[in-house]
Design a protein around this motif. Structure first.
Motif, PDB file in Angstrom:
ATOM      1  N   ASP A  48      46.412 -26.366  11.444  1.00 46.68           N
ATOM      2  CA  ASP A  48      45.243 -26.847  10.693  1.00 46.68           C
ATOM      3  C   ASP A  48      45.604 -28.023   9.799  1.00 46.68           C
ATOM      4  OD1 ASP A  48      43.471 -25.069  11.839  1.00 46.68           O
ATOM      5  OD2 ASP A  48      43.648 -23.584  10.229  1.00 46.68           O
ATOM      6  N   GLU A  49      46.754 -27.953   9.137  1.00 48.08           N
ATOM      7  CA  GLU A  49      47.204 -29.077   8.305  1.00 48.08           C
ATOM      8  C   GLU A  49      47.414 -30.310   9.181  1.00 48.08           C
ATOM      9  OE1 GLU A  49      49.997 -27.655   4.725  1.00 48.08           O
ATOM     10  OE2 GLU A  49      50.545 -26.741   6.660  1.00 48.08           O
ATOM     11  N   PHE A  50      48.024 -30.110  10.325  1.00 50.06           N
ATOM     12  CA  PHE A  50      48.304 -31.198  11.257  1.00 50.06           C
ATOM     13  C   PHE A  50      47.003 -31.872  11.704  1.00 50.06           C
ATOM     14  CE2 PHE A  50      49.436 -32.914  15.490  1.00 50.06           C
ATOM     15  CZ  PHE A  50      50.589 -33.614  15.185  1.00 50.06           C
ATOM     16  N   LYS A  51      45.976 -31.067  12.029  1.00 47.19           N
ATOM     17  CA  LYS A  51      44.684 -31.605  12.468  1.00 47.19           C
ATOM     18  C   LYS A  51      44.010 -32.424  11.376  1.00 47.19           C
ATOM     19  CE  LYS A  51      43.772 -27.871  15.681  1.00 47.19           C
ATOM     20  NZ  LYS A  51      43.077 -26.594  15.840  1.00 47.19           N
ATOM     21  N   ASP A  52      44.252 -32.058  10.128  1.00 42.10           N
ATOM     22  CA  ASP A  52      43.645 -32.793   9.010  1.00 42.10           C
ATOM     23  C   ASP A  52      44.246 -34.186   8.827  1.00 42.10           C
ATOM     24  OD1 ASP A  52      41.854 -30.790   8.387  1.00 42.10           O
ATOM     25  OD2 ASP A  52      43.084 -29.935   6.773  1.00 42.10           O
ATOM     26  N   GLY A  53      45.401 -34.423   9.400  1.00 45.40           N
ATOM     27  CA  GLY A  53      46.055 -35.728   9.335  1.00 45.40           C
ATOM     28  C   GLY A  53      47.535 -35.583   9.581  1.00 45.40           C
ATOM     29  N   HIS A  54      48.084 -36.533  10.340  1.00 42.76           N
ATOM     30  CA  HIS A  54      49.519 -36.493  10.642  1.00 42.76           C
ATOM     31  C   HIS A  54      50.039 -37.906  10.933  1.00 42.76           C
ATOM     32  CE1 HIS A  54      47.447 -35.920  14.534  1.00 42.76           C
ATOM     33  NE2 HIS A  54      48.407 -36.687  15.011  1.00 42.76           N
ATOM     34  N   ILE A  55      51.341 -38.010  11.031  1.00 42.18           N
ATOM     35  CA  ILE A  55      52.005 -39.265  11.356  1.00 42.18           C
ATOM     36  C   ILE A  55      51.857 -39.516  12.863  1.00 42.18           C
ATOM     37  CG2 ILE A  55      54.241 -40.456  11.458  1.00 42.18           C
ATOM     38  CD1 ILE A  55      55.046 -38.796   8.955  1.00 42.18           C
ATOM     39  N   GLN A  56      51.520 -40.756  13.227  1.00 43.94           N
ATOM     40  CA  GLN A  56      51.375 -41.144  14.639  1.00 43.94           C
ATOM     41  C   GLN A  56      52.605 -40.715  15.431  1.00 43.94           C
ATOM     42  OE1 GLN A  56      48.751 -43.016  16.161  1.00 43.94           O
ATOM     43  NE2 GLN A  56      49.783 -42.507  18.046  1.00 43.94           N
ATOM     44  N   GLY A  57      52.380 -40.026  16.544  1.00 47.32           N
ATOM     45  CA  GLY A  57      53.465 -39.630  17.432  1.00 47.32           C
ATOM     46  C   GLY A  57      54.190 -38.361  17.026  1.00 47.32           C
ATOM     47  N   ILE A  61      55.297 -28.454  15.154  1.00 43.49           N
ATOM     48  CA  ILE A  61      55.956 -27.181  15.432  1.00 43.49           C
ATOM     49  C   ILE A  61      55.943 -26.397  14.116  1.00 43.49           C
ATOM     50  CG2 ILE A  61      58.015 -26.000  16.245  1.00 43.49           C
ATOM     51  CD1 ILE A  61      58.800 -28.522  17.769  1.00 43.49           C
ATOM     52  N   ASP A  62      55.024 -25.465  14.007  1.00 44.58           N
ATOM     53  CA  ASP A  62      54.784 -24.706  12.782  1.00 44.58           C
ATOM     54  C   ASP A  62      55.981 -23.814  12.436  1.00 44.58           C
ATOM     55  OD1 ASP A  62      53.785 -23.109  10.713  1.00 44.58           O
ATOM     56  OD2 ASP A  62      52.053 -22.396  11.841  1.00 44.58           O
ATOM     57  N   ILE A  63      56.546 -24.031  11.265  1.00 43.43           N
ATOM     58  CA  ILE A  63      57.699 -23.247  10.826  1.00 43.43           C
ATOM     59  C   ILE A  63      57.361 -21.757  10.720  1.00 43.43           C
ATOM     60  CG2 ILE A  63      57.280 -23.571   8.363  1.00 43.43           C
ATOM     61  CD1 ILE A  63      60.358 -23.689   8.000  1.00 43.43           C
ATOM     62  N   MET A  64      56.078 -21.439  10.547  1.00 38.95           N
ATOM     63  CA  MET A  64      55.668 -20.045  10.404  1.00 38.95           C
ATOM     64  C   MET A  64      55.421 -19.362  11.756  1.00 38.95           C
ATOM     65  SD  MET A  64      55.932 -19.941   7.208  1.00 38.95           S
ATOM     66  CE  MET A  64      55.254 -18.360   6.738  1.00 38.95           C
ATOM     67  N   ALA A  65      55.467 -20.116  12.834  1.00 37.61           N
ATOM     68  CA  ALA A  65      55.234 -19.548  14.169  1.00 37.61           C
ATOM     69  C   ALA A  65      56.384 -18.638  14.577  1.00 37.61           C
ATOM     70  CB  ALA A  65      55.064 -20.663  15.197  1.00 37.61           C
ATOM     71  N   ASN A  66      56.054 -17.581  15.284  1.00 38.99           N
ATOM     72  CA  ASN A  66      57.075 -16.629  15.733  1.00 38.99           C
ATOM     73  C   ASN A  66      58.098 -17.277  16.659  1.00 38.99           C
ATOM     74  OD1 ASN A  66      55.920 -14.518  14.306  1.00 38.99           O
ATOM     75  ND2 ASN A  66      54.632 -13.886  16.023  1.00 38.99           N
ATOM     76  N   ASP A  67      57.687 -18.289  17.397  1.00 43.83           N
ATOM     77  CA  ASP A  67      58.591 -18.936  18.351  1.00 43.83           C
ATOM     78  C   ASP A  67      59.112 -20.288  17.834  1.00 43.83           C
ATOM     79  OD1 ASP A  67      56.168 -20.297  18.543  1.00 43.83           O
ATOM     80  OD2 ASP A  67      56.266 -20.492  20.729  1.00 43.83           O
ATOM     81  N   PHE A  68      59.126 -20.471  16.521  1.00 45.09           N
ATOM     82  CA  PHE A  68      59.578 -21.732  15.930  1.00 45.09           C
ATOM     83  C   PHE A  68      60.952 -22.137  16.459  1.00 45.09           C
ATOM     84  CE2 PHE A  68      61.767 -23.944  12.322  1.00 45.09           C
ATOM     85  CZ  PHE A  68      61.026 -25.112  12.357  1.00 45.09           C
ATOM     86  N   GLU A  69      61.904 -21.236  16.376  1.00 45.83           N
ATOM     87  CA  GLU A  69      63.271 -21.550  16.813  1.00 45.83           C
ATOM     88  C   GLU A  69      63.309 -21.864  18.310  1.00 45.83           C
ATOM     89  OE1 GLU A  69      67.629 -19.432  16.598  1.00 45.83           O
ATOM     90  OE2 GLU A  69      66.233 -19.068  14.953  1.00 45.83           O
ATOM     91  N   ALA A  70      62.569 -21.117  19.102  1.00 43.49           N
ATOM     92  CA  ALA A  70      62.534 -21.357  20.552  1.00 43.49           C
ATOM     93  C   ALA A  70      61.946 -22.731  20.859  1.00 43.49           C
ATOM     94  CB  ALA A  70      61.728 -20.267  21.246  1.00 43.49           C
ATOM     95  N   GLN A  71      60.897 -23.122  20.130  1.00 42.96           N
ATOM     96  CA  GLN A  71      60.303 -24.444  20.350  1.00 42.96           C
ATOM     97  C   GLN A  71      61.276 -25.553  19.987  1.00 42.96           C
ATOM     98  OE1 GLN A  71      56.132 -25.197  19.282  1.00 42.96           O
ATOM     99  NE2 GLN A  71      56.032 -23.042  18.659  1.00 42.96           N
ATOM    100  N   LEU A  72      61.995 -25.377  18.886  1.00 46.61           N
ATOM    101  CA  LEU A  72      62.994 -26.384  18.504  1.00 46.61           C
ATOM    102  C   LEU A  72      64.096 -26.472  19.551  1.00 46.61           C
ATOM    103  CD1 LEU A  72      63.545 -25.859  14.658  1.00 46.61           C
ATOM    104  CD2 LEU A  72      61.977 -27.422  15.827  1.00 46.61           C
ATOM    105  N   GLY A  73      64.448 -25.342  20.127  1.00 48.32           N
ATOM    106  CA  GLY A  73      65.508 -25.296  21.127  1.00 48.32           C
ATOM    107  C   GLY A  73      65.217 -26.123  22.366  1.00 48.32           C
ATOM    108  N   LYS A  74      63.952 -26.462  22.591  1.00 48.93           N
ATOM    109  CA  LYS A  74      63.561 -27.272  23.753  1.00 48.93           C
ATOM    110  C   LYS A  74      63.715 -28.769  23.509  1.00 48.93           C
ATOM    111  CE  LYS A  74      60.126 -23.848  25.154  1.00 48.93           C
ATOM    112  NZ  LYS A  74      58.678 -23.594  25.271  1.00 48.93           N
TER     113      LYS A  74
END
Length: 125
Positions: A48-57, A61-74
């Motif tokens: 939701d924070e990301f949708k409100d505005g973010h840096i181009q590009g 990857i939400d730090i609070m997500a259960n698969d945060f570490e797995a997503q970073l691993g990719k």
């Protein structure tokens, strides 16, 4: 004993910085790094924070997500990676996970997205 304790307290900030795996930048320097096009921008805020505005590009990857570490691993652990959240707290915690996973070129946006926007840098909505 008191002298030893005092010495340790004086050295603590230095030791903490020495253990920090990232280069720390403010919005102006981050903008230059991003403009070079060789950095992955990872936004660890909520979707939701990301949708409100973010840096181009940026990749969210939400730090609070259960698969945060797995997503970073990719991600490519050797590519320069700029990490940020809203103000810097969550992204500082995230740096520990990046380091644990073997990322070798970390950059932290110290004032986060809030500092980026306050500096008048471009925001995608």
């Amino acid at each position: 004993m008191k002298t030893l304790l005092t010495a340790l307290l004086l050295l603590l900030p230095t030791l903490m910085l020495a253990a920090d795996p990232a280069k720390h930048v403010k919005a102006d320097e981050a903008a230059k790094i991003i403009a070079d096009g060789k950095v992955a921008v990872i936004d660890v805020r909520t979707p939701d924070e990301f949708k409100d505005g973010h840096i181009q590009g940026a990749k969210n990857i939400d730090i609070m997500a259960n698969d945060f570490e797995a997503q970073l691993g990719k991600l490519d652990k050797t590519q320069p990676t700029l990490v940020h959240c809203q103000a810097g707290g969550r992204s500082m915690r995230a740096l520990e996970v990046f380091e644990k996973l073997g990322f070798t070129n970390l950059i932290h946006l110290d004032e986060g997205f809030g500092g980026w926007a306050a500096a008048g840098k471009p925001v995608v909505k």
